[in-house]
Write an enzyme that holds these catalytic residues in place. Structure first.
Site, PDB file in Angstrom:
ATOM      1  N   LYS A  24      -0.777 -11.241  -6.505  1.00 55.14           N
ATOM      2  CA  LYS A  24      -0.673  -9.879  -7.060  1.00 55.14           C
ATOM      3  C   LYS A  24       0.751  -9.547  -7.525  1.00 55.14           C
ATOM      4  O   LYS A  24       1.729  -9.958  -6.874  1.00 55.14           O
ATOM      5  CB  LYS A  24      -1.042  -8.861  -5.974  1.00 55.14           C
ATOM      6  CG  LYS A  24      -2.524  -8.662  -5.774  1.00 55.14           C
ATOM      7  CD  LYS A  24      -2.712  -7.477  -4.843  1.00 55.14           C
ATOM      8  CE  LYS A  24      -4.153  -7.099  -4.719  1.00 55.14           C
ATOM      9  NZ  LYS A  24      -4.329  -6.007  -3.750  1.00 55.14           N
ATOM     10  N   LYS A  41      -9.952   3.530  14.819  1.00 51.55           N
ATOM     11  CA  LYS A  41      -8.554   3.306  15.238  1.00 51.55           C
ATOM     12  C   LYS A  41      -8.483   3.268  16.773  1.00 51.55           C
ATOM     13  O   LYS A  41      -7.771   2.439  17.347  1.00 51.55           O
ATOM     14  CB  LYS A  41      -7.653   4.421  14.693  1.00 51.55           C
ATOM     15  CG  LYS A  41      -7.436   4.346  13.172  1.00 51.55           C
ATOM     16  CD  LYS A  41      -6.667   5.544  12.659  1.00 51.55           C
ATOM     17  CE  LYS A  41      -6.662   5.660  11.148  1.00 51.55           C
ATOM     18  NZ  LYS A  41      -5.750   4.779  10.444  1.00 51.55           N
ATOM     19  N   GLY A  66       0.819  -1.217   0.000  1.00 52.06           N
ATOM     20  CA  GLY A  66       0.000   0.000   0.000  1.00 52.06           C
ATOM     21  C   GLY A  66       0.853   1.267   0.000  1.00 52.06           C
ATOM     22  O   GLY A  66       2.083   1.205  -0.104  1.00 52.06           O
TER      23      GLY A  66
HETATM   24  N1  NAP Z   1      -2.463  11.237   6.613  1.00 53.39           N
HETATM   25  C1  NAP Z   1      -3.000  11.175   5.425  1.00 53.39           C
HETATM   26  O1  NAP Z   1      -3.042  12.145   4.664  1.00 53.39           O
HETATM   27  C2  NAP Z   1      -3.558   9.849   4.981  1.00 53.39           C
HETATM   28  C3  NAP Z   1      -3.947   9.641   3.651  1.00 53.39           C
HETATM   29  C4  NAP Z   1      -4.414   8.384   3.281  1.00 53.39           C
HETATM   30  C5  NAP Z   1      -4.463   7.357   4.219  1.00 53.39           C
HETATM   31  N2  NAP Z   1      -4.088   7.617   5.502  1.00 53.39           N
HETATM   32  C6  NAP Z   1      -4.101   6.561   6.551  1.00 53.39           C
HETATM   33  O2  NAP Z   1      -3.130   5.615   6.213  1.00 53.39           O
HETATM   34  C7  NAP Z   1      -3.599   4.318   6.545  1.00 53.39           C
HETATM   35  C8  NAP Z   1      -3.108   3.372   5.454  1.00 53.39           C
HETATM   36  O3  NAP Z   1      -3.811   3.717   4.282  1.00 53.39           O
HETATM   37  P1  NAP Z   1      -3.197   3.655   2.829  1.00 53.39           P
HETATM   38  O4  NAP Z   1      -4.120   4.462   1.996  1.00 53.39           O
HETATM   39  O5  NAP Z   1      -1.748   3.925   2.858  1.00 53.39           O
HETATM   40  O6  NAP Z   1      -3.439   2.102   2.510  1.00 53.39           O
HETATM   41  P2  NAP Z   1      -3.558   1.429   1.067  1.00 53.39           P
HETATM   42  O7  NAP Z   1      -2.652   2.099   0.106  1.00 53.39           O
HETATM   43  O8  NAP Z   1      -5.006   1.307   0.717  1.00 53.39           O
HETATM   44  O9  NAP Z   1      -2.977  -0.007   1.396  1.00 53.39           O
HETATM   45  C9  NAP Z   1      -3.573  -0.872   2.324  1.00 53.39           C
HETATM   46  C10 NAP Z   1      -2.654  -2.046   2.539  1.00 53.39           C
HETATM   47  O10 NAP Z   1      -3.230  -2.904   3.530  1.00 53.39           O
HETATM   48  C11 NAP Z   1      -3.223  -4.233   3.015  1.00 53.39           C
HETATM   49  N3  NAP Z   1      -4.336  -4.964   3.632  1.00 53.39           N
HETATM   50  C12 NAP Z   1      -5.632  -4.566   3.701  1.00 53.39           C
HETATM   51  N4  NAP Z   1      -6.358  -5.476   4.371  1.00 53.39           N
HETATM   52  C13 NAP Z   1      -5.495  -6.465   4.728  1.00 53.39           C
HETATM   53  C14 NAP Z   1      -5.635  -7.690   5.432  1.00 53.39           C
HETATM   54  N5  NAP Z   1      -6.802  -8.070   5.923  1.00 53.39           N
HETATM   55  N6  NAP Z   1      -4.542  -8.455   5.621  1.00 53.39           N
HETATM   56  C15 NAP Z   1      -3.335  -8.077   5.133  1.00 53.39           C
HETATM   57  N7  NAP Z   1      -3.138  -6.919   4.452  1.00 53.39           N
HETATM   58  C16 NAP Z   1      -4.206  -6.139   4.258  1.00 53.39           C
HETATM   59  C17 NAP Z   1      -3.370  -4.081   1.510  1.00 53.39           C
HETATM   60  O11 NAP Z   1      -2.907  -5.229   0.889  1.00 53.39           O
HETATM   61  P3  NAP Z   1      -3.549  -5.861  -0.436  1.00 53.39           P
HETATM   62  O12 NAP Z   1      -2.440  -5.803  -1.443  1.00 53.39           O
HETATM   63  O13 NAP Z   1      -3.904  -7.236  -0.012  1.00 53.39           O
HETATM   64  O14 NAP Z   1      -4.753  -5.053  -0.820  1.00 53.39           O
HETATM   65  C18 NAP Z   1      -2.443  -2.884   1.278  1.00 53.39           C
HETATM   66  O15 NAP Z   1      -1.109  -3.300   1.244  1.00 53.39           O
HETATM   67  C19 NAP Z   1      -5.133   4.407   6.624  1.00 53.39           C
HETATM   68  O16 NAP Z   1      -5.579   3.743   7.754  1.00 53.39           O
HETATM   69  C20 NAP Z   1      -5.449   5.879   6.662  1.00 53.39           C
HETATM   70  O17 NAP Z   1      -6.009   6.241   7.898  1.00 53.39           O
HETATM   71  C21 NAP Z   1      -3.639   8.820   5.885  1.00 53.39           C
END
Ligand code: NAP
Length: 333
Positions: A43, A126, A13
């Site tokens: 993947k 969270k 991710g």
């Molecule tokens: N501060 C900010 O501006 C900002 C912006 C966006 C997000 N965030 C935060 O960052 C956090 C992470 O978000 P992101 O957008 O970086 O995530 P993301 O790109 O959507 O990636 C999610 C990751 O989690 C994995 N995953 C999901 N469910 C899983 C499971 N059950 N078992 C194992 N792996 C799993 C996915 O793997 P797969 O390959 O299997 O799908 C992927 O690698 C979020 O909780 C959000 O609150 C913050």
């Protein structure tokens, strides 16, 4: 101290990718294992991890607890960067981490600073995980990062930064645009995390990272100054934000599984917290008890928002979530 054995959930991710890069760059300190769910094993991104020398362990974190405990064998630190809507899946991972004797659990925070209890749905899910960790007496570190640079810039009339835009409606100014808000470049989350998990001062603490504290007015001003373009601002008042947020929350009370409305509502929570309440500041973070990563690691100079804008204008920024159709997520709301 020997190498720390890290298990990273979310290595494919955006946040997890930033963390992975930083951990792999410090091979003296870390050995990284990626936790992959069974449905993702084929993947291309997982194959890329293997090609980069990352050990893969496969588990369904919501499956039988014993299997998850087994996957944690030999691990010291668990880091989760699970996607926004997946937070509660971490509950059984934390239980397994306690049973496996994990020395530090870093649940998925990585968001803006906001209080628990009704301000942000995502924060509240969270917090449910954080309270579970504390009930378990599991050593932890919670890391929040402000808002990403990559999501914080407006479109320009020329269209020259459209290539990197994830969000829709990027020329809105909320509640007069004067509230300061903390920003971190997505690429700097990893280097901060690598420092934080080596540091005994951060055990059982909340930590916040940021490079800049800027208001929307300052961000728009910077974009205009550096691009030479004039941005047409669309003003949205505090009351409009509050009313729209209440409408979508009412819909969700009746239809909690309505995904498009959930996404819109989550976006409105961010806007409400950052720009109406003004939660995402170093001062409020200190009040909530966060340690400030800038004070802990004065040697590390994160990428400034201004430097990011320069890259963006040169056409060198990288768009997060390259395959995500954000307009489709919001379509029915
Ligand atoms: N501060 C900010 O501006 C900002 C912006 C966006 C997000 N965030 C935060 O960052 C956090 C992470 O978000 P992101 O957008 O970086 O995530 P993301 O790109 O959507 O990636 C999610 C990751 O989690 C994995 N995953 C999901 N469910 C899983 C499971 N059950 N078992 C194992 N792996 C799993 C996915 O793997 P797969 O390959 O299997 O799908 C992927 O690698 C979020 O909780 C959000 O609150 C913050």
């Amino acid at each position: 101290m020997g190498k720390q054995q890290i298990l990273l959930l979310g290595a494919t991710g955006e946040t997890g990718g930033s963390i992975l890069n930083a951990l792999l760059a410090d091979i003296e300190a870390f050995n990284v294992v990626a936790l992959v769910r069974p449905s993702s094993i084929q993947k291309a991104q997982v194959q890329e991890l293997i090609e980069r020398g990352v050990e893969i362990r496969v588990a369904d974190i919501e499956g039988p607890l014993d299997d998850v405990v087994k996957v944690l064998a030999g691990i010291n630190v668990v880091i989760s960067a699970i996607d926004g809507l997946g937070q509660l899946a971490q509950l059984s991972l934390a239980t397994a981490a306690k049973q496996a004797g994990i020395k530090r659990f870093v649940p998925c925070a990585f968001t803006i600073v906001a209080p628990p209890g009704g301000v942000m749905y995502i924060r509240d899910t969270k917090e449910e995980v954080y309270r579970h960790i504390q009930r378990l007496y599991l050593p932890y570190t919670i890391i929040d990062v402000g808002f990403w640079h990559q999501l914080s810039f407006p479109n320009l009339p020329s269209g020259r930064v459209d290539y990197a835009v994830v969000m829709t409606e990027t020329t809105e100014i909320h509640a007069d645009g004067r509230m300061p808000t903390m920003l971190t470049d997505l690429r700097d989350i990893g280097p901060f995390v690598a420092r934080i998990i080596k540091d005994p001062r951060t055990l059982n603490k909340f930590v916040v990272t940021y490079s800049d504290v800027l208001s929307e007015n300052e961000i728009f001003g910077l974009m205009e100054e550096m691009s030479g373009e004039v941005i047409h601002r669309k003003y949205v008042s505090g009351n409009e934000i509050i009313d729209s947020r209440a409408r979508h929350q009412a819909t969700l009370k009746m239809e909690p599984d309505n995904r498009p409305v959930r996404f819109v509502s989550m976006k409105e929570d961010y806007i409400y917290s950052k720009y109406v309440r003004g939660d995402n500041t170093p001062e409020y973070a200190a009040y909530l008890g966060y340690l400030d990563a800038r004070e802990l690691y004065p040697d590390f100079r994160p990428r400034s928002f201004k430097d990011f804008i320069a890259e963006l204008l040169e056409g060198k920024a990288v768009k997060p979530y390259p395959t995500l159709d954000i307009a489709a997520l919001y379509q029915e709301a």
